[in-house]
Motif scaffolding. Sequence first.
Motif, PDB file in Angstrom:
ATOM      1  N   THR A  43      30.377   4.075  40.000  1.00  0.00           N
ATOM      2  CA  THR A  43      28.951   4.379  39.930  1.00  0.00           C
ATOM      3  C   THR A  43      28.153   3.106  39.667  1.00  0.00           C
ATOM      4  O   THR A  43      27.075   2.913  40.226  1.00  0.00           O
ATOM      5  N   ALA A  44      28.686   2.240  38.851  1.00  0.00           N
ATOM      6  CA  ALA A  44      28.008   0.981  38.548  1.00  0.00           C
ATOM      7  C   ALA A  44      27.915   0.077  39.767  1.00  0.00           C
ATOM      8  O   ALA A  44      26.984  -0.735  39.879  1.00  0.00           O
ATOM      9  N   LEU A  45      28.850   0.208  40.701  1.00  0.00           N
ATOM     10  CA  LEU A  45      28.819  -0.631  41.904  1.00  0.00           C
ATOM     11  C   LEU A  45      27.548  -0.410  42.724  1.00  0.00           C
ATOM     12  O   LEU A  45      27.023  -1.357  43.315  1.00  0.00           O
ATOM     13  N   ASP A  46      27.047   0.813  42.742  1.00  0.00           N
ATOM     14  CA  ASP A  46      25.803   1.082  43.470  1.00  0.00           C
ATOM     15  C   ASP A  46      24.636   0.320  42.841  1.00  0.00           C
ATOM     16  O   ASP A  46      23.822  -0.275  43.548  1.00  0.00           O
ATOM     17  N   VAL A  47      24.564   0.344  41.530  1.00  0.00           N
ATOM     18  CA  VAL A  47      23.483  -0.358  40.830  1.00  0.00           C
ATOM     19  C   VAL A  47      23.656  -1.871  40.992  1.00  0.00           C
ATOM     20  O   VAL A  47      22.680  -2.598  41.200  1.00  0.00           O
ATOM     21  N   GLY A  61      24.891 -14.851  36.373  1.00  0.00           N
ATOM     22  CA  GLY A  61      25.486 -13.633  36.904  1.00  0.00           C
ATOM     23  C   GLY A  61      25.330 -12.417  36.027  1.00  0.00           C
ATOM     24  O   GLY A  61      25.791 -11.333  36.382  1.00  0.00           O
ATOM     25  N   TYR A  62      24.677 -12.560  34.879  1.00  0.00           N
ATOM     26  CA  TYR A  62      24.508 -11.417  33.980  1.00  0.00           C
ATOM     27  C   TYR A  62      23.483 -10.461  34.580  1.00  0.00           C
ATOM     28  O   TYR A  62      22.333 -10.821  34.794  1.00  0.00           O
ATOM     29  N   LEU A  63      23.901  -9.238  34.864  1.00  0.00           N
ATOM     30  CA  LEU A  63      23.028  -8.246  35.473  1.00  0.00           C
ATOM     31  C   LEU A  63      22.367  -7.339  34.447  1.00  0.00           C
ATOM     32  O   LEU A  63      21.496  -6.548  34.786  1.00  0.00           O
ATOM     33  N   GLY A  64      22.797  -7.437  33.215  1.00  0.00           N
ATOM     34  CA  GLY A  64      22.181  -6.668  32.139  1.00  0.00           C
ATOM     35  C   GLY A  64      22.639  -5.223  32.101  1.00  0.00           C
ATOM     36  O   GLY A  64      23.649  -4.838  32.677  1.00  0.00           O
ATOM     37  N   PHE A  65      21.819  -4.436  31.431  1.00  0.00           N
ATOM     38  CA  PHE A  65      22.079  -3.009  31.278  1.00  0.00           C
ATOM     39  C   PHE A  65      21.918  -2.335  32.635  1.00  0.00           C
ATOM     40  O   PHE A  65      20.891  -2.490  33.296  1.00  0.00           O
ATOM     41  N   LEU A  66      22.937  -1.600  33.069  1.00  0.00           N
ATOM     42  CA  LEU A  66      22.881  -0.919  34.359  1.00  0.00           C
ATOM     43  C   LEU A  66      22.419   0.529  34.210  1.00  0.00           C
ATOM     44  O   LEU A  66      21.491   0.963  34.877  1.00  0.00           O
ATOM     45  N   TYR A  67      23.070   1.273  33.342  1.00  0.00           N
ATOM     46  CA  TYR A  67      22.685   2.667  33.105  1.00  0.00           C
ATOM     47  C   TYR A  67      23.453   3.192  31.903  1.00  0.00           C
ATOM     48  O   TYR A  67      24.401   2.562  31.424  1.00  0.00           O
TER      49      TYR A  67
END
Length: 166
Positions: A43-47, A61-67
């Motif tokens: 699920t995280a791959l979509d975000v 490369g830090y994408l932070g909070f995803l969900y």
Amino acid sequence: MPVQLGLAAVAFVSSQNQPVLVRVISPNATSDDQLKYHYLAHTALDVIDERMAALSKGADGYLGFLYAMEDVAVYGYLTPLKLKIILALTLTDAVIRDADVTMIFKALHIAYYRAAANPFLKLDAPLDAADDHAAVLAAGSPRWKVLRARVDEVARVASTLTLSNI
């Protein structure tokens, strides 16, 4: 009262979106927990794909909070070689600083780098599959024993971090 940072799971996903390792940190994890965190990683791959499009070329490369889902908060990190590291932290009322999460991601990235740099990693791979890395990248493959041990060590150290309450 200080609250400890709780790592629930760590997932490493290749640049081709194949899971390399999904590690549940709980000592009494069930097969349902494994399946749950596989689902969270996918699920995280979509975000992550959405955020990769907006990420500038020289950015960290830090994408932070995803969900957040159920009892975990999911964070993402993208390495320069497009390896995705997904971190599931248990939800608390305490503030989780980005600096702490970034430090964990960098430690996990170094752990992966050291495990992948092992010249003996591909010893068991068939000779005719020199270009096919699927055998080496198989999720949970015994070849990643060193990576699993290093992920466990990073999780042990990260669990000693204290969070400040709101």
